[in-house]
Write an enzyme that holds these catalytic residues in place. Structure first.
Site, PDB file in Angstrom:
ATOM      1  CE  LYS A  97       5.173 -49.075  -8.281  1.00 11.88           C
ATOM      2  NZ  LYS A  97       5.948 -49.674  -9.365  1.00 11.88           N
TER       3      LYS A  97
ATOM      4  CB  CYS B  12      14.858 -39.043  -3.735  1.00 13.51           C
ATOM      5  SG  CYS B  12      13.657 -39.301  -4.988  1.00 13.51           S
ATOM      6  CG  MET B  13      13.968 -35.578  -6.253  1.00 10.95           C
ATOM      7  SD  MET B  13      13.707 -34.660  -4.742  1.00 10.95           S
ATOM      8  CE  MET B  13      14.381 -33.130  -4.802  1.00 10.95           C
TER       9      MET B  13
ATOM     10  CG  MET C 144      16.426 -42.990  -7.893  1.00 11.18           C
ATOM     11  SD  MET C 144      16.547 -41.489  -6.938  1.00 11.18           S
ATOM     12  CE  MET C 144      15.316 -40.492  -7.723  1.00 11.18           C
TER      13      MET C 144
ATOM     14  N   GLY D  96      10.972 -39.861  -7.925  1.00 10.98           N
ATOM     15  CA  GLY D  96      10.486 -41.156  -7.470  1.00 10.98           C
ATOM     16  C   GLY D  96       9.281 -41.053  -6.556  1.00 10.98           C
ATOM     17  CD  GLN D  97      10.080 -39.601  -1.783  1.00 17.27           C
ATOM     18  OE1 GLN D  97       9.453 -39.809  -0.772  1.00 17.27           O
ATOM     19  NE2 GLN D  97      11.210 -38.914  -1.787  1.00 17.27           N
TER      20      GLN D  97
END
Lengths: 93, 794
Positions: free
Chosen positions: B83, B167-168, B342, B379-380
């Site tokens: 990516k 998410c977290m 996650m 994740g972000q």
């Protein structure tokens, strides 16, 4: 199967490079690119992890090699699967 | 034509190697030399995950033309994932949003920014209390900070929450409950020295591939790193694991308790470490973040039922494997790093499981030295920097403050020069409540009337979508504003769409998973009329100010977003033509920076980050004027806030004695389990090629061709029973909806019999129409990882 991108730094002594290049080329699972300045050789290995490790160790053991840098590791699935949905959908479309 | 994935990977690897070879031949990484390519190179953190890799962005003629790994970056040391190498392509999808659009008679029609700002101002003036902002861990720090100030300091309304809640949030509550303060003690350096790596329901080989590669790189060089993979399905990470512990969903708590029990049974727990640095805690009857005090004796007694035999029975993990994992925790000579993401956070017992992992490391003394660390991943790219540190949550204020506390509000009001009482003491609606409320008719109590979404795609990522997102359809008085770069499942439902600048089309600052704050500059212009999200907020605030809205004034009557240039002159930043007359990011960051110090998360001045590839807080100034980052928090050898002479100091301890909390948290069955009607476990998640909802990666042809559609992974035996082979279409149904998609048997991930997996990246196949909105009672984070489903041939 993991894909490793490497830069193999060949020795400064150009006389030692040609046989080393030949030896590397003959290794299984390796693909080599065009050397930059005759000395910096891009390469990829597509093999399972123990084979990759062994291959890198073999390259490092050559007298005509100064250094091996791992520049990329791709973590693909063990092998392309003929019935994976991606290929199914593409062939259908 | 069939795309050959193997060739794709080989070509990408060779391109990366060739680029690196060229660079080496030129004498490493001199930007001057690279300029001779006629490309202008500048740094930026990657736009995708929370790893925080740095890329070098090559631009020419106003376009991003090349991307390479940044050899100067500690995080990725020049390496990028599939990516990351394609990140430049996210800017150039053919369907970029370029003009504001307002829905009229069912259709989105172009409007001017001026009209759009009037619409926003009208909605706020019409129902200020019902206005909400929904953002994400993709907000840059200044973007999140501007939204915080706008809604809490301007609108006296705390209806702001990030998708980081999905998410977290459980990681946050886990850290708070254990250490009294959020975010990891360790860092990625642990991966370079650990002997044992444990992935708890985590698949870093696909989700954080560069971090995983750091470990694999060590192995390639002959170092021994033992990998325990605990999961509910085999993944790419499992392929590299020495030990795979496949557990029944939800029983990870029982496994953690079993290991803790064994540490005590073998008398192998670290008595000295625990005695000096830890206290014990347990749940109160009603779930609460800090529970109540317990004792070692009570803790040990509570663990009694979690024998190997009992845990084998409920988790399905053989006792022999549990013993092996216990062996490692019982061995003080091993350095153990735990990673999770996650699988642990998206869990109705997410807070509990987070605290149990921390507890294992504390109880065994595997904490506080390089390689010994419990580290949650995000994740972000700025879940930590923005959502957690700026505190863009319904209950929070910047600097770890909370709206409920009068002193915290007062402190914040002073910082923002606001009149006393401006900040509302009542927490706003958290994500699930916000969307539930928004999708509920006003006369039935749905008091959120307008949501402004920035940098996220809730139309695809919320759980139980029919209820929590599509429920808005037909509610005429509800209004959805969406700032985004591309059409998405969210813009489909929007009433006002605002085109946003993205990534290197704007200045930005992210904060990654290891406390690293990373800055970048705008390098190309956004297309058409797309504009920065921060500008959008400032412009909306100014429109209200011009209309006489009191909340947009500080106590001296000045605009709350008065921006000054470095000479102290006011810049009309609300006018797009003047927005870049000064660096608004620098201004807002310097305004925000003192907040960070309140929780010892000190940040350096903006310009220090300009010159670095990010620094891990706390960053403190040295006697010689330089700024020093901290790699190992709470550890005396590295953390400047640890009291002199202490090896470890949990200086935000909730008990005020410098101690962390070891919790007992029981295994509790999940809210929904397979039954006769829905006999499968359904798990959802991500894939290597796509990032989250695929809005960006779906526009990158190489990635999209490589993974064009969602699928359902099935175990071969289940597929056989259903008469299904790879590529056949099957229908997955739950109590909330159904979805038909192709099967993948024996695919990349391999769920055990009775389990299926569906990725959520595909906006045409919305698996979140099926997922459950049951959530952790403390973090309010929903569980996307397990619900009951049925599968049939379509």
């Amino acid at each position: 199967m993991p894909t490793s991108g490497l830069v193999i730094t060949l020795a400064e002594d150009s006389a030692r490079r040609a046989p080393t290049l030949l030896a590397i080329e003959r290794l299984p699972d390796i693909a080599i690119g065009q050397p930059v300045d005759g000395r910096y050789l891009p390469a990829t290995i597509q093999a399972d992890q123990p084979t990759t490790t062994k291959c890198i160790q073999t390259i490092e053991s050559y007298a005509g090699v100064d250094h091996v840098a791992i520049t990329w590791i791709g973590l693909d699935e063990p092998a392309p699967r003929p019935h994976a949905p991606s290929t199914q959908l593409e062939s259908a479309s | 034509m069939t795309f050959d994935r193997r060739q794709f990977m080989a070509r990408t690897a060779m391109a990366a190697a060739a680029a690196a070879a060229t660079k080496m031949a030129r004498g490493d990484v001199s930007l001057d030399v690279l300029d001779s390519d006629e490309l202008t190179w500048d740094k930026a953190p990657c736009r995708f995950c929370g790893t925080g890799c740095h890329v070098m962005v090559g631009t020419r003629h106003g376009r991003v033309e090349a991307i390479r790994g940044d050899l100067k970056a500690d995080v990725n040391k020049g390496l990028l994932c599939a990516k990351g190498y394609h990140v430049g392509g996210i800017l150039y999808g053919p369907d970029r949003l370029k003009t504001p659009m307002l829905r009229r008679n069912g259709h989105l029609e172009p409007v001017t920014w001026d009209e759009a700002m009037d619409v926003i101002a009208d909605r706020i003036e019409g129902d200020q209390a019902g206005f909400a902002i929904y953002g994400s861990g993709q907000w840059t720090i200044p973007e999140g900070y501007a939204c915080q100030k706008f809604i809490k300091g301007g609108l006296s309304n705390n209806n702001i929450d990030p998708n980081a809640r999905l998410c977290m949030a459980s990681a946050v509550t886990g850290f708070l409950a254990t250490y009294g303060v959020d975010e990891p003690a360790g860092c990625y350096d642990d991966l370079d020295v650990c002997d044992v790596l444990i992935t708890w329901g985590n698949n870093p080989a696909e989700m954080h591939p560069v971090l995983f590669s750091r470990v694999m790189d060590r192995r390639s060089r002959g170092e021994k790193v033992e990998l325990f993979d605990l999961g509910t399905r085999r993944t790419r990470t499992t392929d590299f694991a020495d030990h795979y512990l496949n557990f029944t969903p939800q029983t990870d708590l029982a496994i953690a308790n079993c290991i803790a029990r064994e540490l005590i049974a073998r008398n192998a727990w670290d008595k000295d470490f625990v005695g000096r640095h830890c206290a014990f805690r347990k749940d109160t009857e009603k779930p609460s973040l800090f529970g109540e005090a317990s004792s070692f004796k009570e803790y040990a007694t509570s663990l009694d039922p979690y024998t190997f035999e009992y845990v084998e029975e409920i988790s399905g993990v053989p006792a022999e494997q549990l013993r092996l994992l216990a062996d490692r925790f019982c061995d003080p000579s091993k350095k153990i790093t735990s990673l999770w993401c996650m699988g642990v956070n998206q869990h109705t017992r997410g807070t509990a499981m987070n605290t149990l992992i921390h507890g294992l490391h504390l109880l065994s003394g595997h904490f506080g030295t390089p390689g010994d660390s419990p580290t949650s991943l995000t994740g972000q790219p700025s879940a930590c920097g923005t959502a957690r540190e700026v505190g863009t949550l319904a209950h929070a204020l910047p600097g770890g403050r909370i709206v409920k506390k009068e002193a915290h509000r007062a402190h914040c009001e002073d910082f923002w020069n606001l009149p006393r009482g401006r900040i509302n003491p009542k927490p706003g609606t958290h994500t699930i409540a916000m969307w539930d409320n928004f999708c509920t008719p006003t006369d039935e109590g749905g008091s959120v009337s307008t949501v402004w979404v920035q940098v996220t795609n809730p139309g695809q990522t919320l759980p139980n979508l029919e209820k929590l997102f599509r429920g808005k359809a037909g509610l005429e008085d509800k209004f959805l504003i969406v700032s985004d770069c591309y059409p998405t499942a969210t813009t489909e439902m929007a009433d006002l769409v605002l085109p946003s600048a993205m990534w290197v089309e704007k200045n930005g600052i992210f904060g990654n998973s290891e406390r690293r704050t990373q800055q970048w500059f705008r390098q190309v212009l956004p297309p058409g009329d797309a504009r920065d999200d921060t500008w959008q907020v400032i412009a909306a605030a100014r429109r209200l100010y011009d209309r006489g809205h009191e909340g947009m004034r500080d106590k001296d009557g000045d605009f709350i977003f008065t921006i000054r240039d470095q000479q102290g002159q006011e810049v009309p930043a609300w006018e797009w033509a003047h927005y870049y007359d000064t660096n608004v990011d620098r201004y807002l960051f310097e305004e925000y920076r003192p907040f960070a110090r309140m929780k010892h998360k000190d940040l350096a001045p903006y310009d220090v980050y300009v010159a670095s590839r990010g620094l891990r807080w706390p960053v403190v100034q040295q006697d010689d004027g330089s700024w020093r980052e901290t790699r190992f928090r709470f550890s005396g050898f590295d953390d400047p806030y640890v009291a002199d002479g202490e090896d470890i100091d949990f200086y935000h301890s909730k008990t005020g004695d410098g101690k962390a909390q070891i919790w007992f948290r029981p295994y509790v069955p999940p809210p929904e389990s397979p039954d006769t009607d829905y006999p499968f476990w359904l798990c959802t998640g991500r894939v290597l090629e796509h990032w989250h909802s695929g809005t960006m990666t779906g526009r990158i042809p190489q990635l999209q061709e490589s993974m064009p559609t969602a699928y359902v992974e099935l175990h071969a035996a289940d597929a056989g029973s259903l008469g299904v082979k790879s590529g056949d279409r099957v229908t997955v149904s739950t109590r909330r909806g159904e979805l038909t998609l192709p099967a993948w048997v024996d695919g990349r991930g391999q769920p055990p019999r009775g389990s299926i997996f569906v990725p959520f990246f595909d906006e045409r196949l919305l698996v979140n129409a099926l997922t459950l909105d049951a959530h952790d009672p403390i973090s309010k984070q929903p569980d996307y990882k397990k619900c009951a489903a049925n599968v049939r041939r379509a």
